[in-house]
Every structure is written in C-alpha cells, then in structure tokens.
Design a protein around this motif. Structure first.
Motif, mmCIF file in Angstrom:
data_model
loop_
_atom_site.group_PDB
_atom_site.id
_atom_site.type_symbol
_atom_site.label_atom_id
_atom_site.label_comp_id
_atom_site.label_asym_id
_atom_site.label_seq_id
_atom_site.Cartn_x
_atom_site.Cartn_y
_atom_site.Cartn_z
ATOM 1 N N HIS A 166 0.840 -1.201 0.000
ATOM 2 C CA HIS A 166 0.000 0.000 0.000
ATOM 3 C C HIS A 166 0.871 1.245 0.000
ATOM 4 N N ALA A 196 -7.177 5.798 -1.088
ATOM 5 C CA ALA A 196 -8.099 4.904 -0.395
ATOM 6 C C ALA A 196 -7.467 4.409 0.895
ATOM 7 N N GLU A 199 -7.077 -0.869 -0.385
ATOM 8 C CA GLU A 199 -6.209 -1.007 -1.544
ATOM 9 C C GLU A 199 -6.322 0.213 -2.448
ATOM 10 N N LEU A 200 -5.173 0.730 -2.848
ATOM 11 C CA LEU A 200 -5.146 1.873 -3.756
ATOM 12 C C LEU A 200 -5.507 1.450 -5.167
ATOM 13 N N GLY A 201 -6.000 2.394 -5.928
ATOM 14 C CA GLY A 201 -6.287 2.154 -7.329
ATOM 15 C C GLY A 201 -5.259 2.821 -8.216
ATOM 16 N N ASP A 221 -8.386 6.699 -14.661
ATOM 17 C CA ASP A 221 -8.561 5.703 -13.606
ATOM 18 C C ASP A 221 -8.297 4.322 -14.197
ATOM 19 N N HIS A 225 -6.427 -2.606 -8.466
ATOM 20 C CA HIS A 225 -5.995 -2.056 -7.182
ATOM 21 C C HIS A 225 -4.526 -2.347 -6.945
ATOM 22 N N GLY A 226 -3.985 -1.638 -5.967
ATOM 23 C CA GLY A 226 -2.652 -1.913 -5.495
ATOM 24 C C GLY A 226 -1.546 -1.460 -6.424
ATOM 25 N N ALA A 229 -1.891 -1.649 -10.419
ATOM 26 C CA ALA A 229 -2.668 -0.573 -11.036
ATOM 27 C C ALA A 229 -1.872 0.725 -11.057
ATOM 28 N N ASP A 391 -12.414 4.154 -2.003
ATOM 29 C CA ASP A 391 -11.749 4.216 -3.301
ATOM 30 C C ASP A 391 -10.967 5.508 -3.386
ATOM 31 N N ASP A 392 -9.923 5.502 -4.206
ATOM 32 C CA ASP A 392 -9.152 6.731 -4.431
ATOM 33 C C ASP A 392 -10.054 7.823 -4.986
#
Length: 401
Positions: A166, A196, A199-201, A221, A225-226, A229, A391-392
C-alpha cells in the motif's frame, strides 16, 4: 501515510462523519498539541516532503476544524511552507492568498503563521508551522521553541518508512501526480488526491503545457488495485504526454493510448478523459474513454455535466474515438474527477445513493466565484471529509480567468 485534521475535543457539535477514522501516532499528535500550547497559537500543522523531495504533503493538523485532506499540496519553493522547505530556515508571514497557498488557514481565520523545517541529520522531513488568529510578531523565543519540537517530530516522522505494498503504491502514485500550476495560460488550476484507506487504485490527473500555448487536462482511472494498477497508471500517464506532443486531436491521442494498452498491458483497462484548451481559451476540445464528463459552472448558468461523446474505455477493443468541442466562457470553472467522489457510501443513509444524486451534490458545490483552490477544498470537505475512503479520489478544478 495518514492524513487528517484532529478535532480538539470531539463532542456533540462534531458530527460522526467529521471524526477521523485514520490514526496518527499519538506521540506525534501530542507534540503538535504541545507546540500550540507553548506558543499560544490556534493552529498547528505538519507537512511531510514526498520521496522525490519536490512536494510537501499535508499530514496532520490541529485547530483548522476541516479535513486536512482538503488542504493544498505545496511545491518546494512555492508559498510559505515551500519557501521554508527550500531555504531550510524559519519564516513568519501574515496570511493572504499571496503568501499562503492553503485556503484552510484563511478559512479558519488564521492571521499570521510561523514555520520551521523538520530536519534530521541526513534529510528534510517536512515543515511544521503554527498559526495565530490575531496579528502577532513571532520572536526568537518562539522560533527556538518551535525548532525544539520540530526536532522531536523529525525523530518520529522519519521512522515511519513505507513497509507494505500500500505504501509503495502510494509513494509511486504521489510521485507521478504533478503539483498543478496556480496559473497556466489564462487558466487557474488546483487538484487534490485522496488515497483509499484500503487497496489503492490507479487514479491520476495531469496538467501540462502544449506546443503553441495550449493546455492539456487529463483525468484517468486504471481498473484494479494496489501496486500493479499504480504501475500501469504511471506508464499510461507518460505515454499520453508523449502522444499529446505528436497529435493535436484529443481523440487521436486516446486512440494511440488505447493501442498502447492493448498491445503492452495484458488485461489492463482504464477510463480517461483528455481535454485541450488553446488560446484564446474560449473553447475546449474533449475526448472521453468511458470516463465521467467534467462538470461546468459558468456565470449566469446552473452547474451541469458537459455533453461529451462517451467512447468505450481503453483496453477493450479498437474503436473510432470522437472529440467534442464546447464553449468555455470567461469565469467558468471546470471540475474533473474520478469515481471515488461520486460512488461513495453514506453512513447516514442505507445503501448507496445514486451516482446522479452524488454528481448533483458535487455540481451544487461548484461556483464560478471560487478560485480553484477554494473549490477543491469545499468539494473534499463537503463530500468525503474524514470519512473512510473506500476508493481513491482524484480531483482537478480549472477556472478560465
């Protein structure tokens, strides 16, 4: 890295959604509270420098009464905090739009600020500053006291190194997000990125100069995730910039980007909106690959989503892509965003409010009377605040002067 504004004494007057969910090291919070008490100030804030050493990221504050997520990222060398980071010397100024970039200080009624660099023996960690709500001359004793606390802050903050995927994804993501110029051509810009909690996008925004005086505006976008991405996002961002130098037509740029993702990024997909504004900045050309259309608020009209042709997202198959040309009136303000802003759960209501409702909420918060920094702060504070970010969220606000 957590970012929050800690209410002084959460009670009945502080709504549940304003109470932070993320946590900051209690020892760090205690040091900031000590700084405010020793110097008799109303606010105290800590900004940490990014991995590249180019940008100060808001980290934690006391006394601003708004989410620090709504605060500005500050380029080293710009504004009050940026000058401290560059010179590594203390600085005190009266608060105004010309001296302090962060609109939250002005909104909280802070009149003057004193800041010092947060340093270890090896590097700059960040900037610590306090603010008073009345006119005040900070003296040598104040500087000495704040420096003493900054030394102890440095020990704690420097120990918090990234250890998980992360954190690695967040470092990569933030290193690729530009500090938007306050003015580029006849446009004013500002942006925010809220990572986020889970998990990051692969959310990103971009603003850049084009040959001939044009300005490129991007919101994208990557699906997923993670760290994977985030890596794809970085590749797409760089490729889009390169294609933007080769092609004037935004649709052609996205066609090339689509070809790139389908050829080099197996099973990767992304939504992107790419817009170009050229002198005299009275029209905007937009191509959208499955992304939310920007919102527009112009003098004398209600805010609304731009009527943009929606083509499929990138990575699906080869499609003909289209460009929409629209008027951009003087004084108009544009808002680009990712789905984290309009696909949120509302703790006060069952289920998930419709996206249309949330888009209407965001549009209702836009005003052509705002400067982009203030607009960004209002949008973040009034929508996500300190709520859990599933979400981001990437946000870009542009105003034609």
């Amino acid at each position: 890295m957590s970012i929050l504004d800690v209410p002084d004494t959460p009670g009945p007057d502080v709504p549940p959604q304003a109470r932070p969910i993320s946590t900051i090291d209690p020892a760090l919070t205690a040091l900031l509270d000590e700084a405010r008490e020793r110097l008799g100030t109303q606010s105290v804030s800590l900004l940490l420098v990014n991995e590249a050493g180019t940008v100060l990221e808001p980290h934690v504050s006391l006394g601003l009464r708004q989410s620090i997520r709504a605060a500005s990222r500050v380029a080293v060398g710009e504004g009050f905090a940026g000058q401290i980071a560059l010179s590594r010397q203390p600085l005190s100024v009266d608060v105004s739009r010309d001296t302090v970039i962060n609109p939250l200080l002005r909104a909280a009624g802070i009149r003057c600020v004193l800041g010092v660099p947060v340093l270890t023996a090896a590097r700059l960690v960040g900037v610590l500053h306090v603010g008073a709500s009345h006119v005040r001359d900070f003296g040598a004793d104040d500087v000495t006291a704040l420096r003493d606390i900054a030394d102890r802050v440095a020990t704690i903050a420097d120990a918090a190194t990234p250890r998980r995927a992360h954190d690695a994804a967040l470092v990569l993501q933030r290193s690729l997000l530009p500090t938007t110029p306050r003015r580029i051509g006849d446009l004013e810009t500002a942006a925010r990125y809220v990572p986020a909690e889970g998990e990051l996008g692969g959310d990103w925004y971009d603003v850049f100069n084009l040959p001939g005086g044009g300005v490129g505006l991007v919101m994208g976008d990557v699906v997923g995730h993670g760290l994977p991405a985030a890596v794809v996002m970085g590749r797409l961002r760089s490729a889009l910039r390169a294609y933007a130098l080769e092609h004037d037509d935004p649709a052609r740029v996205l066609e090339q980007l689509d070809r790139k993702i389908r050829h080099f990024e197996d099973d990767a997909f992304a939504t992107v909106v790419y817009a170009v504004v050229r002198p005299p900045y009275d029209t905007i050309a937009i191509s959208s690959a499955g992304h939310w259309p920007p919102l527009l608020a112009a003098p004398g009209t209600e805010s609304h989503a731009l009527d943009v042709t929606q083509d499929p997202m990138l990575g699906v198959a080869e499609f003909e892509r289209h460009v929409t040309h629209l008027s951009l009136p003087a004084g108009a303000i544009l808002c680009f965003y990712t789905d984290g802003l309009v696909e949120r759960r509302d703790a006060s209501r069952p289920g998930i409010p419709s996206v249309d409702e949330q888009i209407d909420l965001v549009g209702g918060l836009l005003s052509p009377d705002d400067d982009p920094e203030s607009a960004c702060s209002r949008l973040i504070t009034s929508t996500i605040g300190d709520d859990f970010a599933e979400d981001d969220i990437a946000l870009l606000v542009v105003r034609r002067t």
